[in-house]
Design a protein around this motif. Structure first.
Motif, PDB file in Angstrom:
ATOM      1  N   PRO A 248      -0.616   8.515  -0.419  1.00 17.82           N
ATOM      2  CA  PRO A 248      -0.946   9.488  -1.465  1.00 17.82           C
ATOM      3  C   PRO A 248       0.309  10.216  -1.947  1.00 17.82           C
ATOM      4  CG  PRO A 248      -2.383   9.790   0.444  1.00 17.82           C
ATOM      5  CD  PRO A 248      -1.359   8.783   0.841  1.00 17.82           C
TER       6      PRO A 248
ATOM      7  N   THR B 175      -0.043   8.137  -7.020  1.00 15.06           N
ATOM      8  CA  THR B 175      -1.224   7.747  -6.232  1.00 15.06           C
ATOM      9  C   THR B 175      -1.947   8.978  -5.689  1.00 15.06           C
ATOM     10  OG1 THR B 175       0.186   7.542  -4.294  1.00 15.06           O
ATOM     11  CG2 THR B 175      -0.255   5.523  -5.524  1.00 15.06           C
ATOM     12  N   ARG B 176      -3.297   8.901  -5.640  1.00  9.25           N
ATOM     13  CA  ARG B 176      -4.100  10.031  -5.141  1.00  9.25           C
ATOM     14  C   ARG B 176      -4.505   9.831  -3.688  1.00  9.25           C
ATOM     15  NH1 ARG B 176      -8.138  10.825  -9.857  1.00  9.25           N
ATOM     16  NH2 ARG B 176      -6.704  11.089 -11.609  1.00  9.25           N
ATOM     17  N   LYS B 177      -4.406   8.593  -3.242  1.00  6.34           N
ATOM     18  CA  LYS B 177      -4.828   8.244  -1.878  1.00  6.34           C
ATOM     19  C   LYS B 177      -3.947   7.075  -1.470  1.00  6.34           C
ATOM     20  CE  LYS B 177      -8.536   5.928  -4.382  1.00  6.34           C
ATOM     21  NZ  LYS B 177      -7.927   4.638  -4.644  1.00  6.34           N
ATOM     22  N   HIS B 178      -4.268   6.420  -0.383  1.00 11.57           N
ATOM     23  CA  HIS B 178      -3.584   5.159  -0.109  1.00 11.57           C
ATOM     24  C   HIS B 178      -4.044   4.149  -1.152  1.00 11.57           C
ATOM     25  CE1 HIS B 178      -2.582   6.942   3.831  1.00 11.57           C
ATOM     26  NE2 HIS B 178      -1.564   6.072   3.797  1.00 11.57           N
ATOM     27  N   GLU B 179      -3.110   3.596  -1.913  1.00 13.12           N
ATOM     28  CA  GLU B 179      -3.494   2.680  -2.994  1.00 13.12           C
ATOM     29  C   GLU B 179      -2.722   1.370  -2.868  1.00 13.12           C
ATOM     30  OE1 GLU B 179      -3.601   4.248  -6.996  1.00 13.12           O
ATOM     31  OE2 GLU B 179      -4.110   6.259  -6.267  1.00 13.12           O
ATOM     32  N   ARG B 180      -3.462   0.286  -3.162  1.00 14.41           N
ATOM     33  CA  ARG B 180      -2.815  -1.040  -3.205  1.00 14.41           C
ATOM     34  C   ARG B 180      -2.237  -1.240  -4.593  1.00 14.41           C
ATOM     35  NH1 ARG B 180      -5.268  -6.283  -2.489  1.00 14.41           N
ATOM     36  NH2 ARG B 180      -3.677  -7.090  -1.097  1.00 14.41           N
ATOM     37  N   ILE B 181      -0.937  -1.369  -4.644  1.00 12.66           N
ATOM     38  CA  ILE B 181      -0.253  -1.522  -5.929  1.00 12.66           C
ATOM     39  C   ILE B 181       0.447  -2.881  -5.944  1.00 12.66           C
ATOM     40  CG2 ILE B 181       1.543  -0.595  -7.460  1.00 12.66           C
ATOM     41  CD1 ILE B 181      -0.828   1.307  -7.211  1.00 12.66           C
TER      42      ILE B 181
ATOM     43  N   ASP C  78      -6.951  -1.830  -5.827  1.00  6.16           N
ATOM     44  CA  ASP C  78      -7.928  -1.388  -4.815  1.00  6.16           C
ATOM     45  C   ASP C  78      -9.242  -2.168  -4.885  1.00  6.16           C
ATOM     46  OD1 ASP C  78      -6.151   0.363  -3.791  1.00  6.16           O
ATOM     47  OD2 ASP C  78      -7.130   2.191  -4.520  1.00  6.16           O
TER      48      ASP C  78
ATOM     49  N   GLN D  29      -3.071  -1.622 -10.279  1.00  6.58           N
ATOM     50  CA  GLN D  29      -3.861  -1.017  -9.217  1.00  6.58           C
ATOM     51  C   GLN D  29      -4.812  -2.081  -8.682  1.00  6.58           C
ATOM     52  OE1 GLN D  29      -6.290   0.266  -7.607  1.00  6.58           O
ATOM     53  NE2 GLN D  29      -5.625   2.309  -6.953  1.00  6.58           N
TER      54      GLN D  29
ATOM     55  N   VAL E 177       0.865  -1.177   0.000  1.00  4.14           N
ATOM     56  CA  VAL E 177       0.000   0.000   0.000  1.00  4.14           C
ATOM     57  C   VAL E 177       0.901   1.226   0.000  1.00  4.14           C
ATOM     58  CG1 VAL E 177      -1.751   1.314   1.255  1.00  4.14           C
ATOM     59  CG2 VAL E 177      -1.867  -1.199   1.202  1.00  4.14           C
TER      60      VAL E 177
END
Ligand SMILES: *Cc1c(COP(=O)(O)O)cnc(C)c1O
Length: 370
Positions: free
Chosen positions: A259, A271-277, A319, A317, A256
Protein backbone atom coordinates in the motif's frame (compact mmCIF):
# COMPACT_ATOMS: atom_id res chain seq x y z
CA UNK A 1 -2.95 -19.07 -24.76
CA UNK A 2 -0.34 -18.80 -27.50
CA UNK A 3 2.95 -17.34 -26.37
CA UNK A 4 4.51 -15.21 -29.05
CA UNK A 5 7.81 -14.02 -27.59
CA UNK A 6 9.27 -12.62 -30.80
CA UNK A 7 8.31 -9.00 -30.15
CA UNK A 8 7.45 -6.58 -27.34
CA UNK A 9 4.40 -5.32 -29.20
CA UNK A 10 3.11 -6.16 -32.64
CA UNK A 11 0.12 -5.88 -34.93
CA UNK A 12 -1.48 -8.92 -36.56
CA UNK A 13 -3.25 -8.33 -39.86
CA UNK A 14 -5.65 -10.90 -41.29
CA UNK A 15 -5.29 -10.26 -45.00
CA UNK A 16 -8.13 -12.71 -45.67
CA UNK A 17 -10.44 -10.38 -43.75
CA UNK A 18 -9.44 -7.50 -46.04
CA UNK A 19 -10.02 -9.70 -49.08
CA UNK A 20 -13.37 -10.89 -47.72
CA UNK A 21 -14.47 -7.29 -47.16
CA UNK A 22 -13.56 -6.41 -50.74
CA UNK A 23 -15.46 -9.46 -52.05
CA UNK A 24 -18.54 -8.30 -50.13
CA UNK A 25 -18.44 -4.82 -51.65
CA UNK A 26 -17.80 -6.21 -55.12
CA UNK A 27 -20.70 -8.66 -54.83
CA UNK A 28 -23.06 -6.00 -53.53
CA UNK A 29 -22.13 -3.24 -56.00
CA UNK A 30 -20.46 -4.76 -59.05
CA UNK A 31 -18.21 -1.70 -59.22
CA UNK A 32 -14.48 -1.27 -59.61
CA UNK A 33 -12.69 -0.72 -56.32
CA UNK A 34 -9.87 1.67 -55.52
CA UNK A 35 -8.14 0.34 -52.40
CA UNK A 36 -7.28 3.37 -50.28
CA UNK A 37 -3.90 2.61 -48.72
CA UNK A 38 -2.78 6.06 -47.55
CA UNK A 39 -1.19 6.44 -44.10
CA UNK A 40 0.50 3.04 -44.34
CA UNK A 41 -2.78 1.39 -45.25
CA UNK A 42 -4.55 2.95 -42.23
CA UNK A 43 -1.77 1.46 -40.11
CA UNK A 44 -2.21 -2.02 -41.61
CA UNK A 45 0.84 -1.80 -43.91
CA UNK A 46 0.32 -0.23 -47.34
CA UNK A 47 2.13 -2.70 -49.54
CA UNK A 48 0.67 -5.90 -48.04
CA UNK A 49 -2.83 -4.42 -48.09
CA UNK A 50 -2.45 -3.20 -51.67
CA UNK A 51 -1.24 -6.61 -52.85
CA UNK A 52 -4.05 -8.42 -51.04
CA UNK A 53 -6.65 -5.96 -52.33
CA UNK A 54 -5.51 -6.30 -55.94
CA UNK A 55 -5.59 -10.08 -55.59
CA UNK A 56 -9.17 -9.77 -54.31
CA UNK A 57 -10.19 -7.80 -57.40
CA UNK A 58 -9.48 -4.16 -56.58
CA UNK A 59 -8.24 -2.46 -59.74
CA UNK A 60 -6.83 0.82 -58.38
CA UNK A 61 -4.87 2.01 -55.36
CA UNK A 62 -5.38 5.44 -53.82
CA UNK A 63 -2.82 7.33 -51.74
CA UNK A 64 -2.41 10.80 -50.26
CA UNK A 65 1.29 11.39 -50.88
CA UNK A 66 3.80 10.72 -53.63
CA UNK A 67 6.02 8.86 -51.17
CA UNK A 68 3.17 6.40 -50.63
CA UNK A 69 2.69 5.90 -54.36
CA UNK A 70 6.41 5.34 -54.92
CA UNK A 71 6.52 2.69 -52.18
CA UNK A 72 3.99 0.68 -54.21
CA UNK A 73 5.76 1.27 -57.54
CA UNK A 74 9.17 0.41 -56.08
CA UNK A 75 7.74 -2.89 -54.85
CA UNK A 76 6.72 -3.62 -58.43
CA UNK A 77 2.99 -2.83 -58.36
CA UNK A 78 1.91 -1.85 -61.86
CA UNK A 79 -1.73 -1.01 -61.08
CA UNK A 80 -3.18 2.44 -61.64
CA UNK A 81 -2.51 4.62 -58.58
CA UNK A 82 -4.32 7.88 -57.86
CA UNK A 83 -2.70 10.53 -55.68
CA UNK A 84 -5.92 11.82 -54.13
CA UNK A 85 -4.75 15.17 -52.80
CA UNK A 86 -2.24 17.90 -53.48
CA UNK A 87 1.02 17.16 -55.28
CA UNK A 88 3.89 19.51 -54.40
CA UNK A 89 5.14 21.11 -57.65
CA UNK A 90 8.63 19.68 -57.20
CA UNK A 91 7.13 16.16 -57.13
CA UNK A 92 5.07 16.42 -60.31
CA UNK A 93 7.81 15.20 -62.64
CA UNK A 94 8.64 12.07 -60.63
CA UNK A 95 4.95 11.30 -60.18
CA UNK A 96 4.25 11.47 -63.90
CA UNK A 97 7.36 9.48 -64.74
CA UNK A 98 6.01 6.68 -62.50
CA UNK A 99 2.56 6.75 -64.15
CA UNK A 100 0.87 8.07 -61.01
CA UNK A 101 -2.51 9.63 -61.77
CA UNK A 102 -2.83 13.07 -60.19
CA UNK A 103 -5.67 15.13 -58.81
CA UNK A 104 -5.92 18.59 -60.39
CA UNK A 105 -8.22 21.53 -59.64
CA UNK A 106 -6.50 24.70 -60.89
CA UNK A 107 -5.30 25.89 -64.32
CA UNK A 108 -1.87 26.52 -62.80
CA UNK A 109 -1.55 22.89 -61.67
CA UNK A 110 -2.73 21.70 -65.08
CA UNK A 111 -0.07 23.86 -66.72
CA UNK A 112 2.72 22.49 -64.50
CA UNK A 113 1.58 18.90 -65.05
CA UNK A 114 1.23 19.27 -68.82
CA UNK A 115 4.64 20.94 -69.05
CA UNK A 116 6.37 18.11 -67.17
CA UNK A 117 4.56 15.49 -69.23
CA UNK A 118 5.68 17.14 -72.46
CA UNK A 119 9.27 17.17 -71.20
CA UNK A 120 9.01 13.48 -70.31
CA UNK A 121 7.28 12.71 -73.63
CA UNK A 122 4.37 10.96 -71.89
CA UNK A 123 0.84 12.02 -71.03
CA UNK A 124 -0.06 13.23 -67.54
CA UNK A 125 -3.01 11.17 -66.25
CA UNK A 126 -5.24 13.66 -64.48
CA UNK A 127 -8.40 13.43 -62.38
CA UNK A 128 -10.33 16.68 -62.06
CA UNK A 129 -11.33 17.24 -58.43
CA UNK A 130 -14.56 19.15 -57.87
CA UNK A 131 -15.53 20.70 -54.54
CA UNK A 132 -19.24 20.01 -54.16
CA UNK A 133 -19.32 20.80 -50.46
CA UNK A 134 -16.31 19.44 -48.60
CA UNK A 135 -14.60 22.84 -48.73
CA UNK A 136 -11.13 21.28 -48.76
CA UNK A 137 -9.68 21.08 -52.27
CA UNK A 138 -11.30 21.04 -55.69
CA UNK A 139 -12.59 23.48 -58.29
CA UNK A 140 -16.03 24.99 -57.67
CA UNK A 141 -18.50 23.22 -59.93
CA UNK A 142 -19.46 26.34 -61.93
CA UNK A 143 -15.85 26.60 -63.18
CA UNK A 144 -15.25 22.88 -63.69
CA UNK A 145 -16.29 22.57 -67.35
CA UNK A 146 -13.75 25.19 -68.44
CA UNK A 147 -10.87 23.36 -66.77
CA UNK A 148 -12.16 20.02 -68.10
CA UNK A 149 -12.07 21.46 -71.63
CA UNK A 150 -8.49 22.59 -71.09
CA UNK A 151 -7.48 19.09 -69.89
CA UNK A 152 -9.40 17.38 -72.68
CA UNK A 153 -7.82 19.49 -75.42
CA UNK A 154 -4.20 19.21 -74.24
CA UNK A 155 -2.24 16.49 -76.11
CA UNK A 156 0.11 16.16 -73.12
CA UNK A 157 -2.77 15.30 -70.81
CA UNK A 158 -4.91 12.18 -70.56
CA UNK A 159 -8.13 13.46 -68.93
CA UNK A 160 -8.66 10.25 -67.00
CA UNK A 161 -11.08 11.03 -64.18
CA UNK A 162 -13.60 13.30 -62.52
CA UNK A 163 -14.24 13.12 -58.78
CA UNK A 164 -15.60 14.70 -55.65
CA UNK A 165 -15.60 13.83 -51.94
CA UNK A 166 -18.48 13.71 -49.45
CA UNK A 167 -18.24 15.55 -46.13
CA UNK A 168 -21.10 13.81 -44.28
CA UNK A 169 -21.84 10.49 -46.00
CA UNK A 170 -21.39 8.68 -42.67
CA UNK A 171 -24.31 10.47 -41.00
CA UNK A 172 -27.97 9.48 -40.71
CA UNK A 173 -29.07 12.90 -41.98
CA UNK A 174 -28.45 12.69 -45.74
CA UNK A 175 -29.27 16.33 -46.61
CA UNK A 176 -25.69 17.42 -47.31
CA UNK A 177 -24.76 14.26 -49.19
CA UNK A 178 -27.87 14.52 -51.37
CA UNK A 179 -26.97 18.10 -52.22
CA UNK A 180 -23.36 17.18 -53.05
CA UNK A 181 -24.51 14.25 -55.17
CA UNK A 182 -27.02 16.43 -57.02
CA UNK A 183 -24.37 19.05 -57.85
CA UNK A 184 -21.97 16.33 -59.00
CA UNK A 185 -24.54 14.53 -61.16
CA UNK A 186 -25.61 17.84 -62.75
CA UNK A 187 -21.98 18.50 -63.57
CA UNK A 188 -21.60 15.02 -65.03
CA UNK A 189 -24.66 15.58 -67.25
CA UNK A 190 -23.11 18.85 -68.44
CA UNK A 191 -19.79 17.09 -69.17
CA UNK A 192 -21.62 14.35 -71.09
CA UNK A 193 -23.44 16.89 -73.23
CA UNK A 194 -20.09 18.55 -74.01
CA UNK A 195 -18.44 15.16 -74.73
CA UNK A 196 -16.11 15.80 -71.79
CA UNK A 197 -16.94 12.73 -69.68
CA UNK A 198 -13.64 11.06 -68.67
CA UNK A 199 -13.46 7.25 -68.35
CA UNK A 200 -13.42 7.18 -64.53
CA UNK A 201 -16.01 9.10 -62.53
CA UNK A 202 -15.96 8.53 -58.75
CA UNK A 203 -17.41 10.01 -55.57
CA UNK A 204 -18.03 7.31 -52.96
CA UNK A 205 -15.92 6.70 -49.90
CA UNK A 206 -16.75 3.67 -47.72
CA UNK A 207 -19.86 5.23 -46.19
CA UNK A 208 -21.37 6.12 -49.57
CA UNK A 209 -20.27 2.76 -50.99
CA UNK A 210 -22.44 1.09 -48.35
CA UNK A 211 -25.39 3.47 -48.28
CA UNK A 212 -25.72 5.30 -51.63
CA UNK A 213 -25.80 3.19 -54.80
CA UNK A 214 -26.85 6.32 -56.74
CA UNK A 215 -23.41 7.81 -55.97
CA UNK A 216 -21.35 4.80 -57.04
CA UNK A 217 -20.51 5.89 -60.62
CA UNK A 218 -17.46 3.97 -61.97
CA UNK A 219 -15.13 3.35 -59.00
CA UNK A 220 -15.62 3.11 -55.23
CA UNK A 221 -12.82 4.63 -53.14
CA UNK A 222 -12.81 2.10 -50.34
CA UNK A 223 -10.87 2.85 -47.17
CA UNK A 224 -12.19 2.15 -43.68
CA UNK A 225 -14.69 -0.54 -44.76
CA UNK A 226 -11.97 -2.53 -46.51
CA UNK A 227 -10.22 -2.76 -43.13
CA UNK A 228 -13.46 -4.00 -41.55
CA UNK A 229 -13.94 -0.87 -39.44
CA UNK A 230 -17.20 1.07 -39.19
CA UNK A 231 -17.33 4.40 -41.08
CA UNK A 232 -18.98 5.93 -37.98
CA UNK A 233 -21.38 5.17 -35.13
CA UNK A 234 -24.20 6.31 -37.44
CA UNK A 235 -22.95 4.28 -40.41
CA UNK A 236 -22.23 0.71 -39.37
CA UNK A 237 -20.89 -1.97 -41.69
CA UNK A 238 -23.45 -4.61 -42.68
CA UNK A 239 -22.98 -8.13 -41.27
CA UNK A 240 -20.16 -10.09 -42.88
CA UNK A 241 -17.42 -7.46 -42.71
CA UNK A 242 -14.50 -8.46 -40.48
CA UNK A 243 -11.88 -6.23 -38.83
CA UNK A 244 -8.41 -7.18 -40.04
CA UNK A 245 -6.22 -5.71 -37.31
CA UNK A 246 -5.30 -6.89 -33.83
CA UNK A 247 -2.73 -5.07 -31.66
CA UNK A 248 -0.96 -7.18 -29.09
CA UNK A 249 1.79 -7.18 -26.49
CA UNK A 250 3.01 -9.33 -23.66
CA UNK A 251 3.38 -9.19 -19.88
CA UNK A 252 7.07 -8.50 -19.25
CA UNK A 253 6.98 -8.27 -15.44
CA UNK A 254 4.58 -8.79 -12.51
CA UNK A 255 5.02 -7.79 -8.88
CA UNK A 256 2.95 -7.14 -5.78
CA UNK A 257 3.43 -3.61 -4.45
CA UNK A 258 2.62 -2.67 -0.85
CA UNK A 259 0.00 0.00 0.00
CA UNK A 260 1.12 3.56 -0.73
CA UNK A 261 3.42 2.67 -3.64
CA UNK A 262 3.62 5.18 -6.47
CA UNK A 263 3.35 3.75 -10.00
CA UNK A 264 5.00 5.27 -13.11
CA UNK A 265 6.19 8.86 -13.74
CA UNK A 266 4.75 11.45 -11.41
CA UNK A 267 3.22 8.80 -9.14
CA UNK A 268 -0.25 9.77 -10.35
CA UNK A 269 -1.39 6.32 -9.28
CA UNK A 270 -0.69 5.16 -5.72
CA UNK A 271 -1.64 1.67 -4.51
CA UNK A 272 -4.29 1.53 -1.74
CA UNK A 273 -3.52 -2.01 -0.62
CA UNK A 274 -1.24 -4.80 -1.73
CA UNK A 275 -1.76 -4.68 -5.49
CA UNK A 276 -0.60 -6.88 -8.35
CA UNK A 277 0.89 -4.58 -10.95
CA UNK A 278 1.98 -5.82 -14.36
CA UNK A 279 4.31 -4.21 -16.87
CA UNK A 280 3.62 -4.28 -20.63
CA UNK A 281 6.20 -3.16 -23.22
CA UNK A 282 3.97 -0.86 -25.30
CA UNK A 283 3.85 2.92 -24.95
CA UNK A 284 3.00 6.23 -26.52
CA UNK A 285 5.83 5.89 -29.04
CA UNK A 286 3.89 2.90 -30.40
CA UNK A 287 0.72 4.98 -30.68
CA UNK A 288 -0.95 4.29 -27.33
CA UNK A 289 -2.44 7.61 -26.25
CA UNK A 290 -0.81 9.11 -23.12
CA UNK A 291 -3.49 11.45 -21.83
CA UNK A 292 -6.41 9.04 -21.96
CA UNK A 293 -7.92 6.17 -20.04
CA UNK A 294 -6.65 2.86 -21.39
CA UNK A 295 -7.66 -0.77 -20.97
CA UNK A 296 -6.11 -3.96 -22.28
CA UNK A 297 -7.19 -7.60 -22.21
CA UNK A 298 -5.25 -9.96 -19.93
CA UNK A 299 -6.45 -13.53 -19.50
CA UNK A 300 -9.66 -12.67 -21.36
CA UNK A 301 -10.56 -9.84 -18.96
CA UNK A 302 -10.34 -6.04 -19.10
CA UNK A 303 -7.35 -4.73 -17.15
CA UNK A 304 -7.05 -1.04 -16.31
CA UNK A 305 -3.87 0.79 -17.26
CA UNK A 306 -2.67 2.63 -14.13
CA UNK A 307 -0.20 5.50 -13.85
CA UNK A 308 1.14 7.46 -16.79
CA UNK A 309 1.70 5.79 -20.15
CA UNK A 310 5.47 5.86 -20.74
CA UNK A 311 7.18 6.07 -24.12
CA UNK A 312 7.73 2.32 -24.34
CA UNK A 313 5.83 0.74 -21.43
CA UNK A 314 2.58 0.77 -19.46
CA UNK A 315 1.52 -0.60 -16.06
CA UNK A 316 -1.71 -2.52 -15.46
CA UNK A 317 -3.68 -3.48 -12.38
CA UNK A 318 -3.93 -7.29 -12.24
CA UNK A 319 -5.82 -7.96 -9.00
CA UNK A 320 -8.70 -9.54 -10.99
CA UNK A 321 -6.27 -11.77 -12.94
CA UNK A 322 -4.49 -13.88 -10.31
CA UNK A 323 -3.50 -16.41 -12.98
CA UNK A 324 -1.73 -13.87 -15.20
CA UNK A 325 1.92 -14.76 -15.74
CA UNK A 326 4.95 -13.14 -17.36
CA UNK A 327 4.93 -13.82 -21.15
CA UNK A 328 1.12 -14.01 -21.28
CA UNK A 329 -0.34 -12.29 -24.32
CA UNK A 330 -1.98 -8.89 -23.87
CA UNK A 331 -4.53 -7.48 -26.33
CA UNK A 332 -4.80 -3.74 -26.93
CA UNK A 333 -7.14 -4.09 -29.92
CA UNK A 334 -8.75 -7.42 -30.79
CA UNK A 335 -10.26 -10.47 -29.12
CA UNK A 336 -9.09 -12.60 -26.23
CA UNK A 337 -11.27 -15.32 -24.74
CA UNK A 338 -14.84 -14.03 -24.83
CA UNK A 339 -13.83 -10.38 -24.68
CA UNK A 340 -13.05 -7.98 -27.47
CA UNK A 341 -11.68 -4.44 -27.56
CA UNK A 342 -12.60 -2.89 -30.89
CA UNK A 343 -10.77 0.05 -32.49
CA UNK A 344 -14.09 1.85 -32.01
CA UNK A 345 -13.94 1.23 -28.22
CA UNK A 346 -10.45 2.72 -28.05
CA UNK A 347 -11.61 5.65 -30.18
CA UNK A 348 -14.43 6.42 -27.74
CA UNK A 349 -12.01 6.49 -24.80
CA UNK A 350 -9.63 8.69 -26.76
CA UNK A 351 -12.42 11.01 -27.99
CA UNK A 352 -11.50 10.43 -31.61
CA UNK A 353 -12.49 8.09 -34.45
CA UNK A 354 -11.31 4.58 -35.29
CA UNK A 355 -9.39 5.96 -38.31
CA UNK A 356 -7.05 7.94 -36.04
CA UNK A 357 -6.55 4.99 -33.68
CA UNK A 358 -5.28 2.60 -36.36
CA UNK A 359 -3.36 5.24 -38.34
CA UNK A 360 -1.58 6.17 -35.13
CA UNK A 361 0.02 2.76 -34.56
CA UNK A 362 3.57 3.78 -35.26
CA UNK A 363 6.02 2.43 -37.78
CA UNK A 364 8.23 0.71 -35.20
CA UNK A 365 5.46 -1.78 -34.35
CA UNK A 366 6.05 -4.90 -36.47
CA UNK A 367 3.15 -5.93 -38.73
CA UNK A 368 2.59 -9.69 -38.87
CA UNK A 369 0.42 -11.00 -41.70
CA UNK A 370 -1.75 -14.04 -41.14
C1 LIG B 1 -9.33 8.78 -47.43
C2 LIG B 1 -10.19 9.01 -48.60
C3 LIG B 1 -11.15 8.07 -49.00
C4 LIG B 1 -11.47 6.83 -48.18
O1 LIG B 1 -12.36 7.18 -47.14
P1 LIG B 1 -12.98 6.04 -46.19
O2 LIG B 1 -13.96 6.78 -45.36
O3 LIG B 1 -11.85 5.49 -45.40
O4 LIG B 1 -13.57 5.01 -47.08
C5 LIG B 1 -11.83 8.30 -50.17
N1 LIG B 1 -11.62 9.40 -50.91
C6 LIG B 1 -10.73 10.35 -50.53
C7 LIG B 1 -10.54 11.56 -51.39
C8 LIG B 1 -9.99 10.19 -49.38
O5 LIG B 1 -9.12 11.14 -49.02
Amino acid sequence: MSKNTSFSTWVEIALDAIQGNIHLVRQQTGKQIMAIVKANGYGHGALAVAQAALEAGATWCGVARLEEALELRQAGLECPILLLSWTPPEQIRIAISHRISLAVWTYEQAEWMATEAKRLEVQARLHLKVDTGMGRVGIQQESAAGLARRLHDDPDVFFEGLFTHFARADEIDTTTTERQEMLFSQLLTEFESLSLRPPFVHASNSAASITRPSAHYDILRLGIAMYGLHPSDECLLPPGFRPALAWKSILSHIKVLPPGSGVSYGHEYVTRKHERIGTIPVGYADGLRRNAENHVLVGGKLALVVGRVCMDQILVQLDQMPDARVLDEVVIIGAQGNQRIRAEDVARRWRTNNYEVVCGISARVPRIYT
